[in-house]
Design a protein around this motif. Sequence first.
Motif, PDB file in Angstrom:
ATOM      1  N   VAL A 150       0.862  -1.190   0.000  1.00  0.00           N
ATOM      2  CA  VAL A 150       0.000   0.000   0.000  1.00  0.00           C
ATOM      3  C   VAL A 150       0.896   1.236   0.000  1.00  0.00           C
ATOM      4  O   VAL A 150       1.246   1.764   1.062  1.00  0.00           O
ATOM      5  CB  VAL A 150      -0.936   0.008   1.233  1.00  0.00           C
ATOM      6  N   PRO A 151       1.288   1.717  -1.172  1.00  0.00           N
ATOM      7  CA  PRO A 151       2.249   2.824  -1.235  1.00  0.00           C
ATOM      8  C   PRO A 151       1.717   4.156  -0.716  1.00  0.00           C
ATOM      9  O   PRO A 151       2.496   4.994  -0.262  1.00  0.00           O
ATOM     10  CB  PRO A 151       2.593   2.919  -2.729  1.00  0.00           C
ATOM     11  N   SER A 152       0.413   4.377  -0.757  1.00  0.00           N
ATOM     12  CA  SER A 152      -0.119   5.678  -0.339  1.00  0.00           C
ATOM     13  C   SER A 152      -1.394   5.515   0.474  1.00  0.00           C
ATOM     14  O   SER A 152      -2.197   4.622   0.215  1.00  0.00           O
ATOM     15  CB  SER A 152      -0.403   6.557  -1.561  1.00  0.00           C
ATOM     16  N   LEU A 153      -1.554   6.403   1.460  1.00  0.00           N
ATOM     17  CA  LEU A 153      -2.770   6.474   2.274  1.00  0.00           C
ATOM     18  C   LEU A 153      -2.962   7.908   2.723  1.00  0.00           C
ATOM     19  O   LEU A 153      -1.988   8.621   2.959  1.00  0.00           O
ATOM     20  CB  LEU A 153      -2.674   5.562   3.500  1.00  0.00           C
ATOM     21  N   THR A 154      -4.194   8.329   2.859  1.00  0.00           N
ATOM     22  CA  THR A 154      -4.502   9.665   3.372  1.00  0.00           C
ATOM     23  C   THR A 154      -5.501   9.534   4.514  1.00  0.00           C
ATOM     24  O   THR A 154      -6.180   8.509   4.656  1.00  0.00           O
ATOM     25  CB  THR A 154      -5.107  10.561   2.281  1.00  0.00           C
ATOM     26  N   GLU A 155      -5.620  10.600   5.298  1.00  0.00           N
ATOM     27  CA  GLU A 155      -6.592  10.595   6.395  1.00  0.00           C
ATOM     28  C   GLU A 155      -8.011  10.494   5.850  1.00  0.00           C
ATOM     29  O   GLU A 155      -8.871   9.855   6.455  1.00  0.00           O
ATOM     30  CB  GLU A 155      -6.430  11.855   7.234  1.00  0.00           C
ATOM     31  N   GLU A 156      -8.239  11.124   4.692  1.00  0.00           N
ATOM     32  CA  GLU A 156      -9.570  11.062   4.079  1.00  0.00           C
ATOM     33  C   GLU A 156      -9.946   9.623   3.736  1.00  0.00           C
ATOM     34  O   GLU A 156     -11.071   9.183   3.977  1.00  0.00           O
ATOM     35  CB  GLU A 156      -9.605  11.926   2.818  1.00  0.00           C
ATOM     36  N   VAL A 157      -8.994   8.881   3.162  1.00  0.00           N
ATOM     37  CA  VAL A 157      -9.233   7.474   2.831  1.00  0.00           C
ATOM     38  C   VAL A 157      -9.518   6.680   4.103  1.00  0.00           C
ATOM     39  O   VAL A 157     -10.440   5.858   4.156  1.00  0.00           O
ATOM     40  CB  VAL A 157      -8.024   6.875   2.079  1.00  0.00           C
ATOM     41  N   ILE A 162     -10.729   2.165   3.642  1.00  0.00           N
ATOM     42  CA  ILE A 162      -9.404   1.765   3.150  1.00  0.00           C
ATOM     43  C   ILE A 162      -9.536   0.690   2.083  1.00  0.00           C
ATOM     44  O   ILE A 162      -8.849   0.721   1.050  1.00  0.00           O
ATOM     45  CB  ILE A 162      -8.528   1.278   4.319  1.00  0.00           C
ATOM     46  N   TYR A 163     -10.451  -0.270   2.296  1.00  0.00           N
ATOM     47  CA  TYR A 163     -10.571  -1.368   1.328  1.00  0.00           C
ATOM     48  C   TYR A 163     -11.058  -0.878  -0.036  1.00  0.00           C
ATOM     49  O   TYR A 163     -10.625  -1.379  -1.077  1.00  0.00           O
ATOM     50  CB  TYR A 163     -11.506  -2.452   1.877  1.00  0.00           C
ATOM     51  N   ALA A 164     -11.950   0.101  -0.049  1.00  0.00           N
ATOM     52  CA  ALA A 164     -12.396   0.660  -1.326  1.00  0.00           C
ATOM     53  C   ALA A 164     -11.216   1.283  -2.059  1.00  0.00           C
ATOM     54  O   ALA A 164     -11.080   1.144  -3.284  1.00  0.00           O
ATOM     55  CB  ALA A 164     -13.495   1.684  -1.097  1.00  0.00           C
ATOM     56  N   HIS A 165     -10.350   1.976  -1.324  1.00  0.00           N
ATOM     57  CA  HIS A 165      -9.157   2.583  -1.917  1.00  0.00           C
ATOM     58  C   HIS A 165      -8.208   1.513  -2.456  1.00  0.00           C
ATOM     59  O   HIS A 165      -7.693   1.635  -3.577  1.00  0.00           O
ATOM     60  CB  HIS A 165      -8.448   3.434  -0.860  1.00  0.00           C
TER      61      HIS A 165
END
Length: 239
Positions: A150-157, A162-165
């Motif tokens: 998982v190279p990228s994550l944001t607080e919004e996600v 998270i799974y949808a992202h």
Amino acid sequence: MATTNKYMNIFQELSGEIKQGIYEPNSLLPSEHELCERFETSRETIRKALTLLSQNGFIQKMQGKGSLVLDVSKMTFPVSGLVSFKELQQSLGKNITTTVHKLELTEAEDWLSPQLECDKESLVWEIVRVRTIDGERVILDKDWLLQSSVPSLTEEVCSDSIYAHLEHHLGLNISYAKKEITVELATDEDRALLDLDGYSHIVLVRNYVHLEDTTIFQYTESRHRLDKFKFVDFARRRK
């Protein structure tokens, strides 16, 4: 509505009506013909939706009689199956909010590297989220995800899904999870972030989540107030 999604939408609508009591336990759903007319679709699409209802414990197909509605009033928080909290929120039909308390990229620690089967120097996303249900903070979710997957994550996600992202934006194929359930003493963090209402213990659900190629990429601790969730599984024997 795309044909490939239509049976899923029909499943969600009918399962919602069953949970709301529109179709009571031990009553029959409308016939396949009536459902075809209602949803303006083919019998094949209706049968796919009914199969999903059966597999998820909402109905029992009775030969020559139709689809008997089962009692799902106690099926509040399924242990089996692998769903995001957002998907679960839609099925619970309660007022639920998610607060992200932490999103940090860090190295796997001594205790974490065995959980994720990685080196101690591996970079890991650490996420801490609190779920507030009907005004009470009753679930503390702590997630660790390998940055290599998982190279990228944001607080919004993290506050949404998270799974949808992972599935829709990163193209990951999440396949299965090993789960462990224990009752443990509440920690200082539990007491600070949750409304424990005097309870000294929490229910802890550990998840070890794997991708389609069997690679483990996520370890989760979902910490629940004792009185708020009854864990129920629905099992159907496959012949």
